[in-house]
Design a protein around this motif. Structure first.
Motif, PDB file in Angstrom:
ATOM      1  N   LEU A 221      -1.934   4.644   5.163  1.00 29.48           N
ATOM      2  CA  LEU A 221      -2.478   3.654   6.094  1.00 29.48           C
ATOM      3  C   LEU A 221      -3.120   4.425   7.247  1.00 29.48           C
ATOM      4  CD1 LEU A 221       0.468   1.073   6.255  1.00 29.48           C
ATOM      5  CD2 LEU A 221      -1.616   0.930   4.902  1.00 29.48           C
ATOM      6  N   GLU A 222      -4.396   4.203   7.460  1.00 26.95           N
ATOM      7  CA  GLU A 222      -5.089   4.999   8.482  1.00 26.95           C
ATOM      8  C   GLU A 222      -5.030   4.315   9.844  1.00 26.95           C
ATOM      9  OE1 GLU A 222      -8.805   5.424   6.539  1.00 26.95           O
ATOM     10  OE2 GLU A 222      -8.086   7.036   5.249  1.00 26.95           O
TER      11      GLU A 222
ATOM     12  N   ALA B 249       9.603   1.362   3.097  1.00 31.12           N
ATOM     13  CA  ALA B 249       9.054   1.546   1.739  1.00 31.12           C
ATOM     14  C   ALA B 249       9.877   2.586   0.985  1.00 31.12           C
ATOM     15  CB  ALA B 249       7.583   1.962   1.817  1.00 31.12           C
ATOM     16  N   ASP B 250      10.236   3.693   1.668  1.00 30.88           N
ATOM     17  CA  ASP B 250      11.059   4.728   1.015  1.00 30.88           C
ATOM     18  C   ASP B 250      12.426   4.176   0.611  1.00 30.88           C
ATOM     19  OD1 ASP B 250       9.101   6.598   1.150  1.00 30.88           O
ATOM     20  OD2 ASP B 250       9.833   7.556   2.995  1.00 30.88           O
ATOM     21  N   MET B 251      13.028   3.394   1.529  1.00 34.00           N
ATOM     22  CA  MET B 251      14.342   2.805   1.215  1.00 34.00           C
ATOM     23  C   MET B 251      14.264   1.938  -0.031  1.00 34.00           C
ATOM     24  SD  MET B 251      16.071   1.332   4.640  1.00 34.00           S
ATOM     25  CE  MET B 251      17.628   0.711   4.125  1.00 34.00           C
ATOM     26  N   MET B 252      13.179   1.160  -0.114  1.00 30.33           N
ATOM     27  CA  MET B 252      13.031   0.246  -1.255  1.00 30.33           C
ATOM     28  C   MET B 252      12.833   1.030  -2.554  1.00 30.33           C
ATOM     29  SD  MET B 252      10.598  -2.624   0.464  1.00 30.33           S
ATOM     30  CE  MET B 252      11.229  -4.249   0.745  1.00 30.33           C
ATOM     31  N   ILE B 253      11.991   2.054  -2.502  1.00 28.64           N
ATOM     32  CA  ILE B 253      11.712   2.850  -3.710  1.00 28.64           C
ATOM     33  C   ILE B 253      12.973   3.595  -4.154  1.00 28.64           C
ATOM     34  CG2 ILE B 253      10.411   4.850  -4.584  1.00 28.64           C
ATOM     35  CD1 ILE B 253       8.106   3.915  -2.705  1.00 28.64           C
TER      36      ILE B 253
ATOM     37  N   ALA C 236       0.844  -1.198   0.000  1.00 29.67           N
ATOM     38  CA  ALA C 236       0.000   0.000   0.000  1.00 29.67           C
ATOM     39  C   ALA C 236       0.877   1.245   0.000  1.00 29.67           C
ATOM     40  CB  ALA C 236      -0.918  -0.024   1.220  1.00 29.67           C
ATOM     41  N   LEU C 237       1.929   1.242   0.848  1.00 23.06           N
ATOM     42  CA  LEU C 237       2.795   2.421   0.947  1.00 23.06           C
ATOM     43  C   LEU C 237       3.585   2.639  -0.346  1.00 23.06           C
ATOM     44  CD1 LEU C 237       4.045   1.858   4.597  1.00 23.06           C
ATOM     45  CD2 LEU C 237       2.460   3.628   3.824  1.00 23.06           C
TER      46      LEU C 237
END
Ligand code: SF4
Lengths: 427, 120
Positions: A221-222, A238-242, A214-215
């Motif tokens: 994410l709520e 998620a940021d590291m992966m992107i 999702a990220l």
């Protein structure tokens, strides 16, 4: 003294092919470049050795000769209504091919030890495909390495050095140029090496993978946390992966064996697929035994299916959950278990081992194992990759040559030679 | 002190288990590493169990008595670890959930200390 260079290690799925083995008078005296596991295997081949074929007579295992043991095996296979041929993690591709021929000839079932490791990975990749690469590509290019549900420092000790964060590649050179992430339920020795360690609860991998997807897809994410992991930590990952130029996800049995099994793998593949919309990302399963990947390959060439292949209808049929060795034994349908390159009595659930009391066992093994002790016929064979040559597939699907560096003890043949004798008589 | 605690059992590989396997599955080295359970230190206090003392682990599929050791990979409260081998396989599930593979990780178990008198 003779020194054999570039020898392949027949222990784990890393299949390190840079070992140097020193041999004097047909005895291995030293092994260079191997980790403790690989070195231990080369240096302990003389211990706890099965040296003579054994057959069970009145409940006792007694020594016999190879000819009689082969004869007895052939008779047992011919008289069996549903033989199962199982194992192959520590057998060469050439031996696996012969066992598949036996399963076909006898209308039995052939299955490999994927059913106790990465079977769910195979199911996941059959549904989704897998964005993969060779270990060489990862070593040369990956600037982010993620280990999920695996502990290579203990199970694949040279993985981090040869292919992972500590390896020195052509375009990415060494630990300082790579980020390392570990996701596991315990802070393992691998986790202590990581830049980021994310501790997750057992059986929560599917939720964590789905949240990461999702990220990565820019959804919010709520919630504050997902199964105990703060969302801020997931956002960081998620940021590291992107932001990686080339990311590699290595995953182990923490994903395949936990609740969800193949659905965890499907979620991991979906995550890597999503990441490929933004950067380059690949994934490789951390295969345990040195040729379990080869077993999947040979099964697929010969039958069309990578494991759980039933020949009882006269053609190969595949339905894991119905046609796995574990399911068949649990249902009491098999009356003969032919084992090579595995020790099911140590590694299957006790419930299954109990059912083997009503099943005839034939075992080909270089050493005395709990399965050998339970066998009706046990035939000693050479250690493939040390005393016999052959082919093995590394965890990334690259075929490599297993080499012979010493002769086996007198009278002991390779598994291929023993299997050829059996197959000839079955025809 | 509590007598019986529900926990999650994870089985897996370890370096010592790999080395023990090559030494022989009948070797002391293999038995010493596969017939022990690693616990979080807080869980050991909760169960009033010391290093090397016996504990019973029970699952839906069986029950074993093994030695307790303090985990070097803590904290992981509520999670116990055992190396792959015949002992832990008394507890693992033969259920393959349609995948062909039994369940070796994330199993619900009950853990309790074993009194010396009970053991003999
Ligand atoms: S990492 Fe695996 S293949 Fe490489 S030397 Fe160690 S046991 Fe052998």
């Amino acid at each position: 003294m003779e020194v054999f260079k570039n020898v392949l290690c027949p222990f784990c799925g890393c299949c390190c092919d840079d070992l140097e083995v020193e041999v004097d008078s047909n005895k291995i005296i030293n092994v260079k470049n191997a980790c403790a596991l690989g070195r231990g295997k080369f240096l302990s081949i003389g211990e706890h050795r099965l040296l003579k074929p054994l057959v069970k007579v009145d409940g006792e295992l007694v020594e016999t000769d190879l000819e009689k043991a082969v004869e007895k095996t052939v008779e047992m296979i011919k008289n069996s209504s549903y033989p199962v041929f199982y194992g192959f993690g520590c057998a060469s591709c050439e031996a696996i091919k012969l066992c598949l021929e036996m399963a076909d000839l006898s209308g039995g079932l052939a299955d490999n030890i994927s059913v106790v490791c990465h079977g769910p990975t195979i199911l996941g990749l059959q549904d989704m495909g897998i964005p993969s690469a060779t270990l060489g590509q990862i070593r040369h290019r990956a600037d982010l390495i993620v280990y999920w549900g695996c502990n290579p420092v203990e199970a694949h000790p040279r993985h981090t050095i040869r292919y992972g964060p500590l390896s020195s590649g052509r375009f990415v050179t060494g630990r300082k140029s790579r980020r390392m992430v570990v996701i596991d339920v315990r802070k393992t020795p691998t986790a202590t090496m990581a830049d980021v360690f994310m501790q997750v609860k057992p059986n929560s991998d599917f939720e964590i993978l789905t949240a990461l997807r999702a990220l990565v897809n820019d959804l919010d994410l709520e919630v504050e946390e997902v199964d105990g992991v703060p969302v801020a930590k997931l956002e960081e990952l998620a940021d590291m992966m992107i932001n990686a130029k080339f990311g590699a996800l290595f995953f182990g049995l923490g994903l395949t064996m936990s609740y969800g099994k193949e659905h965890n793998i499907e979620a991991a593949i979906a995550l890597v697929r999503d990441l490929n919309k933004k950067t380059k990302f690949v994934m490789i399963p951390m295969r345990g035994h040195f040729n379990v990947t080869g077993a999947n390959e040979v099964f697929t060439w010969q039958t069309g299916y990578p494991f759980c292949v039933d020949f009882s209808m006269g053609y190969p049929r595949y339905n894991p959950g119905e046609t796995s060795a574990v399911d068949v034994i649990a249902r009491g349908e098999c009356d003969l278990l032919f084992i090579i390159g595995a020790d099911p009595c140590s590694h299957l659930p006790h419930y299954i081992v109990e059912r083997l009391k009503n099943v005839k066992l034939v075992v080909l093994d270089p050493s005395i194992t709990p399965t050998v002790k339970m066998a009706d016929v046990a035939i000693p064979v050479a250690y493939v990759g040390i005393e016999a040559s052959g082919t093995a597939y590394r965890m990334d699907g690259v075929p490599l040559q297993l080499r012979k560096v010493v002769d086996p003890p007198p009278g002991i043949l390779s598994d291929v030679d023993v299997l050829n004798r059996i197959v000839r008589r079955l025809k | 002190m509590v007598n019986l605690v529900k926990m999650i059992l994870v089985s897996g590989r370890s370096l010592e288990q790999g080395l023990g396997k090559e030494a022989s599955k009948f070797s002391k080295r293999y038995i010493d590493v596969t017939a022990v359970c690693q616990l979080d230190p807080e869980d050991m206090s909760r169960l009033s169990i010391g290093e090397g003392e016996s504990l019973r682990i029970s699952s839906q599929h069986g029950s074993i008595i093994v030695k307790a050791v303090k985990s070097k990979h803590a904290p992981h409260p509520g999670v116990i670890f055992m190396a792959y081998g015949p002992w832990v396989n008394n507890l693992t599930s033969p259920e393959t959930h349609g995948t062909g593979m039994p369940s070796f990780k994330g199993l619900e178990v009950e853990v309790e200390p074993v009194k010396t008198a009970e053991r003999s």
